[in-house]
Design a protein around this motif. Structure first.
Motif, PDB file in Angstrom:
ATOM      1  N   SER A  52      13.948  -1.194  -7.581  1.00  0.00           N
ATOM      2  CA  SER A  52      12.753  -1.529  -6.793  1.00  0.00           C
ATOM      3  C   SER A  52      12.853  -2.925  -6.189  1.00  0.00           C
ATOM      4  N   GLY A  87      10.496  -4.287  -4.673  1.00  0.00           N
ATOM      5  CA  GLY A  87       9.183  -4.917  -4.883  1.00  0.00           C
ATOM      6  C   GLY A  87       9.121  -5.684  -6.197  1.00  0.00           C
ATOM      7  N   ASN A  88      10.081  -5.368  -7.097  1.00  0.00           N
ATOM      8  CA  ASN A  88      10.072  -6.058  -8.405  1.00  0.00           C
ATOM      9  C   ASN A  88      10.924  -7.327  -8.398  1.00  0.00           C
ATOM     10  N   ARG A 105      -0.353  -9.223 -10.093  1.00  0.00           N
ATOM     11  CA  ARG A 105      -0.037  -8.007  -9.339  1.00  0.00           C
ATOM     12  C   ARG A 105       1.439  -8.104  -8.944  1.00  0.00           C
ATOM     13  N   LYS A 130       3.303  -5.260  -7.330  1.00  0.00           N
ATOM     14  CA  LYS A 130       3.413  -4.606  -6.027  1.00  0.00           C
ATOM     15  C   LYS A 130       2.412  -3.461  -5.925  1.00  0.00           C
ATOM     16  N   LYS A 131       2.169  -3.050  -4.660  1.00  0.00           N
ATOM     17  CA  LYS A 131       1.306  -1.873  -4.456  1.00  0.00           C
ATOM     18  C   LYS A 131       2.129  -0.669  -4.917  1.00  0.00           C
ATOM     19  N   TYR A 132       1.591   0.131  -5.798  1.00  0.00           N
ATOM     20  CA  TYR A 132       2.351   1.246  -6.380  1.00  0.00           C
ATOM     21  C   TYR A 132       2.116   2.525  -5.582  1.00  0.00           C
ATOM     22  N   TRP A 158      -2.101  -0.444  -8.296  1.00  0.00           N
ATOM     23  CA  TRP A 158      -1.175  -1.572  -8.341  1.00  0.00           C
ATOM     24  C   TRP A 158      -0.262  -1.494  -9.553  1.00  0.00           C
ATOM     25  N   HIS A 159       0.985  -1.936  -9.383  1.00  0.00           N
ATOM     26  CA  HIS A 159       1.875  -2.182 -10.534  1.00  0.00           C
ATOM     27  C   HIS A 159       1.554  -3.608 -10.938  1.00  0.00           C
TER      28      HIS A 159
END
Ligand SMILES: C[S@@+](CC[C@H](N)C(=O)[O-])C[C@H]1O[C@@H](n2cnc3c(N)ncnc32)[C@H](O)[C@@H]1O
Length: 349
Positions: free
Chosen positions: A181, A183-184, A331, A333-335, A340-341
């Motif tokens: 990911s 986003g991570n 937060r 990322k948007k999951y 949200w993640h």
């Protein structure tokens, strides 16, 4: 700003005081590390003049930053621009504006509206022209199951195993079997700054998303990295060797509900989604009697932020007769729409 490229390695730039710029530029030129598609830009920092020199992704020995507003030579052609006249105009609106580079493989999500093999291949061919160092293009249909495995298919090329370089760490993986990911990234970087001298338990280690950066940068005493999926576990072991952290990261192939050690950890990472709360008992029990930090991840509807993850931690700690201090709620990322993640850092006493 024409947002074309997603992914952490396409607008890399180094910031050099003007007086040293020419030496640096010719050094980079000699090493073929300059990104000639973008212009060198003058910028000011704390009243001093600097040059932003665009570079290719893998530059060592310089402070590399993400260029906010890159300027390109000539007209930069977006993917959509490049496909004009090549694919049916009705499909142009569905051409994605974002993709991910993992090592030398391009991962792209294409809308279901585009189902013709011909168009799919045209998109892939254009991407390979944009990234000549990449070997294959893979279509992504999402992540699924307990092992968070990607549902992917090769469009062009046969290379699916690659080594992704990030933050001075190397991650070998088969991108058709292993998620990664983007986003991570900030959370991976954050975890690379904590854990020094500690005993850390990473309950959902995957291929070492957190354990490797922590082992490489923070030098914990030990990281116990637990992974259930034998395929991910195999890559975890390889990545431990690749990053020379075998003296720090100890991999365990098993279910963290059963194999998580008790009372040993200064820090516990629960980097999972969906059902992480099912493992809170084991996560809290892993922490030393003298106390430690828990990084509890979950996917949470906007309306339940951050009460639900916090109360789940409080309830589990109370059930274990432990005290909790909530340190931070973030937060990541948007999951999915409205979800949200997130991660909650809690000190468990
Ligand atoms: C996808 S990773 C987590 C992602 C990672 N935190 C990141 O930042 O990208 C989650 C991993 O947990 C593993 N896993 C799922 N259930 C598990 C369990 N009960 N015990 C150990 N590992 C588990 C999955 O196989 C997967 O590799």
């Amino acid at each position: 700003m024409d947002k074309r490229l997603i992914g952490p390695d396409m607008n890399k730039t180094i910031l050099i005081p003007v007086e040293n710029a020419e030496i640096t530029r010719s050094d980079l030129l000699r090493k073929n590390l300059l990104d000639g598609s973008r212009k060198i830009k003058l910028t000011w920092l704390k009243g001093k003049r600097f040059l932003e020199i665009p570079v290719k992704p893998d530059v060592e020995g310089y402070t590399v930053i993400e260029q906010d507003a890159p300027e390109y030579y000539g007209k930069w052609q977006s993917l959509k621009d490049r496909l004009e006249g090549i694919i049916p105009s009705a499909e142009l609106e569905y051409v994605p504006s974002g993709w991910q580079l993992i090592g030398d493989v391009i991962i792209i999500s294409i809308s279901q509206e585009i189902d013709s093999r011909k168009t799919e291949t045209a998109i892939a061919k254009s991407l390979l022209k944009m990234y000549p160092r990449c070997k294959s293009v893979i279509r992504d249909f999402g992540i699924r199951g307990q092992f968070r495995e990607p549902n992917r298919k090769i469009i062009i090329g046969d290379k699916v195993e690659t080594i992704h370089k990030e933050h001075k760490c190397l991650f070998r993986m088969d991108v058709t079997k292993i998620m990664y990911s983007k986003g991570n990234l900030p959370e991976r970087k954050r975890m690379s700054k904590v854990g020094s001298g500690e005993i850390v338990v990473d309950m959902f280690a995957g291929i070492g998303y957190f354990s490797i950066p922590m082992g490489v940068h923070a030098k914990p005493e030990q990281v116990i990295a637990i992974e259930l999926n034998p395929v991910s576990y195999g890559y975890l072991c390889e990545n431990i060797k690749l990053n020379h952290v075998g003296n720090i990261v100890k991999p365990i192939n098993g279910d963290c509900a059963e194999v998580t050690p008790q009372g040993v950890a200064d820090r516990v990472i629960m980097g999972y989604v969906g059902v992480t709360h099912h493992y809170l008992k084991q996560g809290i029990r892993a922490i030393k009697k003298s106390g430690g930090v828990l990084h509890y991840h979950e996917t949470t509807p906007e309306s339940l932020l951050f009460n639900r993850p916090v109360s789940r931690i409080r309830d589990a700690a109370r059930a274990a007769g432990r005290k909790v201090e909530i340190m931070e709620c973030r937060r990541i990322k948007k999951y999915s729409p409205g979800v949200w993640h997130v991660v909650v850092d809690a000190r468990i006493q």
